[in-house]
Design an enzyme around this catalytic site. Structure first.
Site, PDB file in Angstrom:
ATOM      1  N   ARG A 174       0.833  -1.207   0.000  1.00 16.47           N
ATOM      2  CA  ARG A 174       0.000   0.000   0.000  1.00 16.47           C
ATOM      3  C   ARG A 174       0.868   1.257   0.000  1.00 16.47           C
ATOM      4  NH1 ARG A 174      -5.307  -0.040   2.181  1.00 16.47           N
ATOM      5  NH2 ARG A 174      -4.909   1.786   3.466  1.00 16.47           N
ATOM      6  N   ARG A 178       9.607   5.855  -3.573  1.00 18.44           N
ATOM      7  CA  ARG A 178       9.919   6.764  -4.688  1.00 18.44           C
ATOM      8  C   ARG A 178      11.331   7.291  -4.606  1.00 18.44           C
ATOM      9  NH1 ARG A 178       5.196  10.083  -2.794  1.00 18.44           N
ATOM     10  NH2 ARG A 178       3.415   8.993  -3.700  1.00 18.44           N
ATOM     11  N   ARG A 252      -8.687  -6.616  13.643  1.00 17.38           N
ATOM     12  CA  ARG A 252      -7.940  -5.688  14.493  1.00 17.38           C
ATOM     13  C   ARG A 252      -8.849  -4.495  14.714  1.00 17.38           C
ATOM     14  NH1 ARG A 252      -3.922  -6.842  17.733  1.00 17.38           N
ATOM     15  NH2 ARG A 252      -2.664  -4.949  17.515  1.00 17.38           N
ATOM     16  N   ARG A 283      -0.085   6.108  16.034  1.00 21.27           N
ATOM     17  CA  ARG A 283       0.032   7.453  15.452  1.00 21.27           C
ATOM     18  C   ARG A 283      -0.777   8.467  16.256  1.00 21.27           C
ATOM     19  NH1 ARG A 283      -2.755   5.505   9.710  1.00 21.27           N
ATOM     20  NH2 ARG A 283      -4.758   5.007  10.589  1.00 21.27           N
ATOM     21  N   GLU A 308      -3.835   6.791  18.604  1.00 20.11           N
ATOM     22  CA  GLU A 308      -4.445   5.541  18.142  1.00 20.11           C
ATOM     23  C   GLU A 308      -3.715   4.342  18.740  1.00 20.11           C
ATOM     24  OE1 GLU A 308      -4.951   5.257  13.916  1.00 20.11           O
ATOM     25  OE2 GLU A 308      -6.011   7.171  13.799  1.00 20.11           O
ATOM     26  N   TYR A 356      -9.895  -5.390   3.050  1.00 18.48           N
ATOM     27  CA  TYR A 356      -9.207  -4.174   3.492  1.00 18.48           C
ATOM     28  C   TYR A 356      -9.406  -3.087   2.431  1.00 18.48           C
ATOM     29  CZ  TYR A 356      -5.013  -1.806   5.583  1.00 18.48           C
ATOM     30  OH  TYR A 356      -4.133  -0.953   6.193  1.00 18.48           O
ATOM     31  N   ASP A 358     -10.293   0.669   0.894  1.00 18.93           N
ATOM     32  CA  ASP A 358     -10.370   2.105   1.146  1.00 18.93           C
ATOM     33  C   ASP A 358     -11.739   2.611   0.697  1.00 18.93           C
ATOM     34  OD1 ASP A 358      -7.919   2.615   2.350  1.00 18.93           O
ATOM     35  OD2 ASP A 358      -6.865   2.672   0.435  1.00 18.93           O
TER      36      ASP A 358
HETATM   37  P1  FAD Z   1     -18.607   0.963   7.646  1.00 23.99           P
HETATM   38  O1  FAD Z   1     -18.199   2.378   7.551  1.00 23.99           O
HETATM   39  O2  FAD Z   1     -18.023   0.128   8.732  1.00 23.99           O
HETATM   40  O3  FAD Z   1     -20.203   0.939   7.756  1.00 23.99           O
HETATM   41  C1  FAD Z   1     -20.925  -0.189   8.160  1.00 23.99           C
HETATM   42  C2  FAD Z   1     -22.119   0.291   8.965  1.00 23.99           C
HETATM   43  O4  FAD Z   1     -22.969  -0.807   9.240  1.00 23.99           O
HETATM   44  C3  FAD Z   1     -21.717   0.880  10.317  1.00 23.99           C
HETATM   45  O5  FAD Z   1     -22.298   2.141  10.477  1.00 23.99           O
HETATM   46  C4  FAD Z   1     -22.280  -0.119  11.319  1.00 23.99           C
HETATM   47  O6  FAD Z   1     -22.679   0.488  12.532  1.00 23.99           O
HETATM   48  C5  FAD Z   1     -23.457  -0.677  10.551  1.00 23.99           C
HETATM   49  N1  FAD Z   1     -23.879  -2.013  11.005  1.00 23.99           N
HETATM   50  C6  FAD Z   1     -23.088  -3.087  11.198  1.00 23.99           C
HETATM   51  N2  FAD Z   1     -23.811  -4.115  11.663  1.00 23.99           N
HETATM   52  C7  FAD Z   1     -25.088  -3.684  11.750  1.00 23.99           C
HETATM   53  C8  FAD Z   1     -26.316  -4.296  12.174  1.00 23.99           C
HETATM   54  N3  FAD Z   1     -26.364  -5.553  12.621  1.00 23.99           N
HETATM   55  N4  FAD Z   1     -27.444  -3.574  12.124  1.00 23.99           N
HETATM   56  C9  FAD Z   1     -27.420  -2.273  11.696  1.00 23.99           C
HETATM   57  N5  FAD Z   1     -26.298  -1.646  11.303  1.00 23.99           N
HETATM   58  C10 FAD Z   1     -25.152  -2.350  11.330  1.00 23.99           C
HETATM   59  N6  FAD Z   1     -10.218   4.644   3.659  1.00 23.99           N
HETATM   60  C11 FAD Z   1      -9.691   5.601   2.865  1.00 23.99           C
HETATM   61  O7  FAD Z   1      -9.998   5.671   1.671  1.00 23.99           O
HETATM   62  N7  FAD Z   1      -8.820   6.534   3.391  1.00 23.99           N
HETATM   63  C12 FAD Z   1      -8.448   6.531   4.698  1.00 23.99           C
HETATM   64  O8  FAD Z   1      -7.680   7.390   5.117  1.00 23.99           O
HETATM   65  C13 FAD Z   1      -8.997   5.511   5.546  1.00 23.99           C
HETATM   66  N8  FAD Z   1      -8.663   5.473   6.855  1.00 23.99           N
HETATM   67  C14 FAD Z   1      -9.185   4.483   7.648  1.00 23.99           C
HETATM   68  C15 FAD Z   1      -8.822   4.453   8.995  1.00 23.99           C
HETATM   69  C16 FAD Z   1      -9.341   3.461   9.821  1.00 23.99           C
HETATM   70  C17 FAD Z   1      -8.949   3.421  11.282  1.00 23.99           C
HETATM   71  C18 FAD Z   1     -10.226   2.485   9.296  1.00 23.99           C
HETATM   72  C19 FAD Z   1     -10.775   1.397  10.163  1.00 23.99           C
HETATM   73  C20 FAD Z   1     -10.600   2.529   7.967  1.00 23.99           C
HETATM   74  C21 FAD Z   1     -10.079   3.518   7.122  1.00 23.99           C
HETATM   75  N9  FAD Z   1     -10.438   3.604   5.786  1.00 23.99           N
HETATM   76  C22 FAD Z   1      -9.900   4.572   4.975  1.00 23.99           C
HETATM   77  C23 FAD Z   1     -11.410   2.655   5.202  1.00 23.99           C
HETATM   78  C24 FAD Z   1     -12.849   3.175   5.243  1.00 23.99           C
HETATM   79  O9  FAD Z   1     -13.232   3.391   6.588  1.00 23.99           O
HETATM   80  C25 FAD Z   1     -13.774   2.141   4.613  1.00 23.99           C
HETATM   81  O10 FAD Z   1     -13.371   1.826   3.306  1.00 23.99           O
HETATM   82  C26 FAD Z   1     -15.236   2.576   4.528  1.00 23.99           C
HETATM   83  O11 FAD Z   1     -15.624   3.403   5.571  1.00 23.99           O
HETATM   84  C27 FAD Z   1     -16.068   1.332   4.544  1.00 23.99           C
HETATM   85  O12 FAD Z   1     -17.443   1.641   4.448  1.00 23.99           O
HETATM   86  P2  FAD Z   1     -18.485   0.491   4.760  1.00 23.99           P
HETATM   87  O13 FAD Z   1     -19.831   1.040   4.433  1.00 23.99           O
HETATM   88  O14 FAD Z   1     -18.059  -0.750   4.085  1.00 23.99           O
HETATM   89  O15 FAD Z   1     -18.326   0.153   6.310  1.00 23.99           O
HETATM   90  N1  UDP Z   2       3.367   0.932   7.795  1.00 19.67           N
HETATM   91  C1  UDP Z   2       4.594   0.954   8.415  1.00 19.67           C
HETATM   92  N2  UDP Z   2       5.080   2.149   8.871  1.00 19.67           N
HETATM   93  C2  UDP Z   2       4.396   3.301   8.728  1.00 19.67           C
HETATM   94  C3  UDP Z   2       3.152   3.286   8.071  1.00 19.67           C
HETATM   95  C4  UDP Z   2       2.655   2.075   7.623  1.00 19.67           C
HETATM   96  O1  UDP Z   2       5.224  -0.083   8.576  1.00 19.67           O
HETATM   97  O2  UDP Z   2       4.882   4.357   9.173  1.00 19.67           O
HETATM   98  C5  UDP Z   2       2.855  -0.379   7.326  1.00 19.67           C
HETATM   99  C6  UDP Z   2       1.960  -1.050   8.371  1.00 19.67           C
HETATM  100  O3  UDP Z   2       2.147  -2.442   8.297  1.00 19.67           O
HETATM  101  C7  UDP Z   2       0.576  -0.675   7.905  1.00 19.67           C
HETATM  102  C8  UDP Z   2       0.751  -0.726   6.385  1.00 19.67           C
HETATM  103  O4  UDP Z   2       2.070  -0.218   6.169  1.00 19.67           O
HETATM  104  O5  UDP Z   2      -0.402  -1.579   8.356  1.00 19.67           O
HETATM  105  C9  UDP Z   2      -0.247   0.076   5.596  1.00 19.67           C
HETATM  106  O6  UDP Z   2      -0.172   1.426   6.017  1.00 19.67           O
HETATM  107  P1  UDP Z   2      -1.378   2.431   5.828  1.00 19.67           P
HETATM  108  O7  UDP Z   2      -0.926   3.774   6.257  1.00 19.67           O
HETATM  109  O8  UDP Z   2      -1.909   2.270   4.467  1.00 19.67           O
HETATM  110  O9  UDP Z   2      -2.404   1.839   6.890  1.00 19.67           O
HETATM  111  P2  UDP Z   2      -3.894   2.306   7.322  1.00 19.67           P
HETATM  112  O10 UDP Z   2      -4.078   3.723   6.880  1.00 19.67           O
HETATM  113  O11 UDP Z   2      -4.798   1.335   6.658  1.00 19.67           O
HETATM  114  O12 UDP Z   2      -3.864   2.155   8.808  1.00 19.67           O
END
Ligand code: FAD
Ligand code: UDP
Length: 372
Positions: A174, A178, A252, A283, A308, A356, A358
């Site tokens: 991911r 560069r 996780r 972070r 976090e 996983y 985005d």
């Molecule tokens: P979710 O957002 O999880 O939505 C699912 C919904 O279903 C939730 O609201 C939940 O409450 C509801 N639900 C579940 N079970 C039930 C039930 N039984 N009844 C009713 N409702 C229910 N993506 C990026 O592009 N850029 C980023 O920087 C980025 N950062 C992230 C950081 C973190 C910590 C995490 C965890 C993810 C990140 N992502 C990021 C990924 C992004 O969050 C997801 O791709 C996106 O939000 C997924 O949308 P979703 O609808 O699949 O799931």
């Molecule tokens: N990672 C790392 N060092 C960093 C940032 C990321 O080793 O400073 C690794 C780590 O294993 C992480 C993966 O790269 O799970 C993907 O990073 P990303 O920032 O895409 O993770 P997310 O935003 O999904 O938490």
């Protein structure tokens, strides 16, 4: 009677509801939380949009997706350029000429390339032409042992609670590598944050759609969904839908410690990764930097930060990251087969597909589900 009962108001459910509504269909969205938006939901604290479930930066190279989200709400010019702090030493991310200069004092791509290729030799000999089979091998092959030891190893072990040798290679793919001085974390053509926050994106997508909060699919009348709709769209955890028949999938999760600080600018950047085990968190996010740039950050005398802490999911927590080891991949495949056999239920999103994803790929998936 609705055309679709949609379980979950995250990006998948909301996009699906929006697009099908445009086609004249009727949807009901049920959401177990007390707010819409799933993990992109933001909470206003001290006038700052706080990314309650983790920092979210929208990025994509898919112009159709970019135009689609911008048709709902305008996006700002935020560009993610995190830093890594390793026992007090600072490095730019992703791995680029700035990082290599900070690591080795080199100033040209040729010098950096030479060091990396020397540091790769050992793993190249070990692999003997075979593909890397885990994250450690992949990382050593991409950037050599110094970057692996200082910027990857301990961070990854904190993030995943597993050794790098137990994790799949794709996780580290991911991150760009560069030989240019470019601190943009993503290679994508388009990137930003909705100018009025992610809630406005969700509200725009769900405008005119019936939504019920505090309503869990499994414990509400909607479990008997055929009484309410012709089709079900399920975005909750995949294993839960099948009552954990084949066992529980592992996840996780992240716990956030959010603090209001009486200072206008705590760390000078939205994201700082702590890549060493000296700090228990992975972070620190300073939320105001997603939406204020330059000296505008000083307009608000306060700031909000979130530390976090990554940990293993147990029931009652929020499942965030699928764990793509052999056990979980095999179990998820079996559940996906069961899901694929259900013609009147659509499974979509990070939880229901155990992938996983985005944000942009989640929107793409929702669009594709409707087109097929
Ligand atoms: P979710 O957002 O999880 O939505 C699912 C919904 O279903 C939730 O609201 C939940 O409450 C509801 N639900 C579940 N079970 C039930 C039930 N039984 N009844 C009713 N409702 C229910 N993506 C990026 O592009 N850029 C980023 O920087 C980025 N950062 C992230 C950081 C973190 C910590 C995490 C965890 C993810 C990140 N992502 C990021 C990924 C992004 O969050 C997801 O791709 C996106 O939000 C997924 O949308 P979703 O609808 O699949 O799931
Ligand atoms: N990672 C790392 N060092 C960093 C940032 C990321 O080793 O400073 C690794 C780590 O294993 C992480 C993966 O790269 O799970 C993907 O990073 P990303 O920032 O895409 O993770 P997310 O935003 O999904 O938490």
């Amino acid at each position: 009677m609705y055309d679709y009962l949609i379980v979950g108001s995250g990006l998948f459910g909301s996009t699906f509801a929006h697009l099908t509504r445009m086609m004249g269909k009727k949807c009901l969205v049920i959401e177990s939380r007390n707010h819409l938006g799933g993990n992109i939901y933001c909470e206003q604290i001290e006038g700052i949009n706080v990314h309650k479930y983790g920092a979210h930066i929208f990025h994509t190279s898919d112009k159709e997706i970019w135009d689609f989200v911008n048709s709902i709400v305008p996006f700002n010019r935020y560009t993610n350029s995190p830093l890594a702090n390793y026992y007090g030493r600072l490095f730019n991310l992703p791995f680029n000429m700035n990082t290599f200069h900070q690591m080795w004092g080199v100033t040209t791509p040729q010098e950096a390339e030479k060091i990396i290729s020397e540091q790769r030799k050992e793993i190249e000999i070990q692999l003997c032409g075979r593909k890397p089979s885990n994250l450690e091998e992949q990382a050593l092959l991409l950037v050599g042992k110094d970057i692996f030891n200082i910027l990857i190893k301990e961070y990854t072990e904190k993030q995943w609670g597993r050794q790098c040798s137990e994790l799949p290679p794709f996780i580290i793919q991911r991150l760009p590598v560069r030989l240019t001085y470019d601190n943009n974390y993503f290679n994508d053509a388009y990137q930003g944050i909705p100018t009025s926050g992610y809630n406005s994106l969700i509200n725009g997508l769900l405008e005119g759609i019936d939504c019920k909060l505090n309503t869990d699919f499994f414990t509400s009348e909607y479990h008997d969904w055929k009484k309410f709709a012709s089709k079900l769209v399920y975005t909750g955890p995949l294993d839960q839908f099948f009552e954990y028949k084949l066992g529980r999938l592992n996840w996780r999760t992240v716990q956030f410690r959010t603090k209001i600080l009486q200072t206008p600018n705590y760390q000078g950047n939205a994201v700082i990764n702590y890549t060493g085990k000296d700090k228990p968190y992975t972070r620190i996010i300073e939320h105001k930097h997603f939406e204020s740039f330059g000296n505008d950050v000083y307009r608000n005398p306060k700031t909000v930060i979130s530390e976090e802490y990554s940990c293993e999911y147990t029931p009652g927590m929020e499942p965030y990251y699928p764990i793509n080891d052999r056990r979980n991949n095999d179990m998820a495949d079996e559940y996906r087969k069961m899901a694929g056999a259900m013609t009147d239920v659509i499974f979509g999103g990070r939880l229901a597909e155990y992938r996983y994803y985005d944000m942009a790929p989640v929107i793409r998936k929702a669009m594709d589900c409707i087109n097929h």
